[in-house]
Design an enzyme around this catalytic site. Structure first.
Site, PDB file in Angstrom:
ATOM      1  N   ASP A  12      67.466 -46.691 100.412  1.00  8.53           N
ATOM      2  CA  ASP A  12      67.044 -48.040 100.737  1.00  8.53           C
ATOM      3  C   ASP A  12      65.573 -47.976 101.164  1.00  8.53           C
ATOM      4  O   ASP A  12      65.048 -46.901 101.465  1.00  8.53           O
ATOM      5  CB  ASP A  12      67.926 -48.575 101.874  1.00  8.53           C
ATOM      6  CG  ASP A  12      67.451 -49.895 102.418  1.00  8.53           C
ATOM      7  OD1 ASP A  12      67.287 -50.845 101.628  1.00  8.53           O
ATOM      8  OD2 ASP A  12      67.220 -49.974 103.639  1.00  8.53           O
ATOM      9  N   ASP A  14      63.490 -50.837 103.349  1.00 14.61           N
ATOM     10  CA  ASP A  14      63.189 -51.358 104.691  1.00 14.61           C
ATOM     11  C   ASP A  14      64.114 -50.762 105.739  1.00 14.61           C
ATOM     12  O   ASP A  14      65.346 -50.832 105.616  1.00 14.61           O
ATOM     13  CB  ASP A  14      63.314 -52.878 104.706  1.00 14.61           C
ATOM     14  CG  ASP A  14      62.213 -53.549 103.898  1.00 14.61           C
ATOM     15  OD1 ASP A  14      61.038 -53.180 104.083  1.00 14.61           O
ATOM     16  OD2 ASP A  14      62.526 -54.437 103.091  1.00 14.61           O
TER      17      ASP A  14
END
Length: 210
Positions: A12, A14
């Protein structure tokens, strides 16, 4: 999956590879004020999910045009808010520890925002899958399945690294193993990315000793 069988790592963006939580929260807080909804409720649901999904939950009566406009406004608030966006602690170390393993970034951001944040953090992924590359965002597994396909790796031999429950759900649904940050539950629980460096180094050492 023993990590000795690991063939790819899917990160991922953020809150995982990039420290951008403050920017995300500022944007959603401003957006909530503009649209007259509770900022606290928005922030409890928004992290890791596509903007459209949060708009759907907060403003269920919106038609498609209004929904798209609201989601676009939220992203617009984030594009130039990069002053405190940096690589997460341990990010460069974990990328070095991959030692040639394929890796990708799979994010709920659009391409413009993903490139802006990764650029601010000094991270250049070999493969980037954004919300614009898929039809269904997290917690749907489509993004992680797409990344595994493009890397030509069976999802069961991928490790998904996430800091949000919607992302971990997407990784599980893809059939991958998961590594969870921020106290969340995954196959591997990480205090930060330095823990993943240790796991990878141990795995590669065990692999070389076989």
């Amino acid at each position: 999956m023993d990590l000795r069988e690991l063939q790819a790592v899917l990160f991922d963006m953020d809150g995982t590879l990039v420290t951008s939580d403050a920017s995300v929260e500022r944007a959603w807080t401003t957006w909530a004020s503009e649209y007259g909804v509770s900022a606290a409720e928005v922030l409890s649901q928004a992290h890791g999910a596509p903007a459209e999904s949060t708009v759907d939950r907060m403003l269920p009566g919106f038609d498609e045009v209004a929904r798209s406009t609201a989601a676009a406004r939220q992203l617009e608030l984030q594009y130039d808010d990069l002053s405190d966006v940096v690589a997460a602690p341990g990010a460069f170390e974990v990328l070095a520890a991959l030692d040639g393993l394929p890796w990708a970034v799979v994010t709920s951001a659009d391409l413009r925002l993903a490139k802006a944040r990764l650029g601010a953090a000094g991270i250049d992924p070999p493969l980037l899958v954004t919300i614009e590359d898929i039809s269904r965002g997290k917690p749907d597994p489509e993004g992680y399945l797409r990344a595994a396909e493009l890397l030509d790796v069976d999802p069961q031999y991928c490790l998904v690294v996430e800091d949000a429950e919607v992302g971990l759900a997407a990784g599980r649904a893809a059939g991958a193993r998961t590594a969870a940050l921020k106290g969340l539950d995954g196959d591997f629980k990480l205090r930060d990315l330095h823990d993943l460096v240790t796991l990878l180094n141990r795995s590669l050492l065990n692999r070389s000793g076989e």
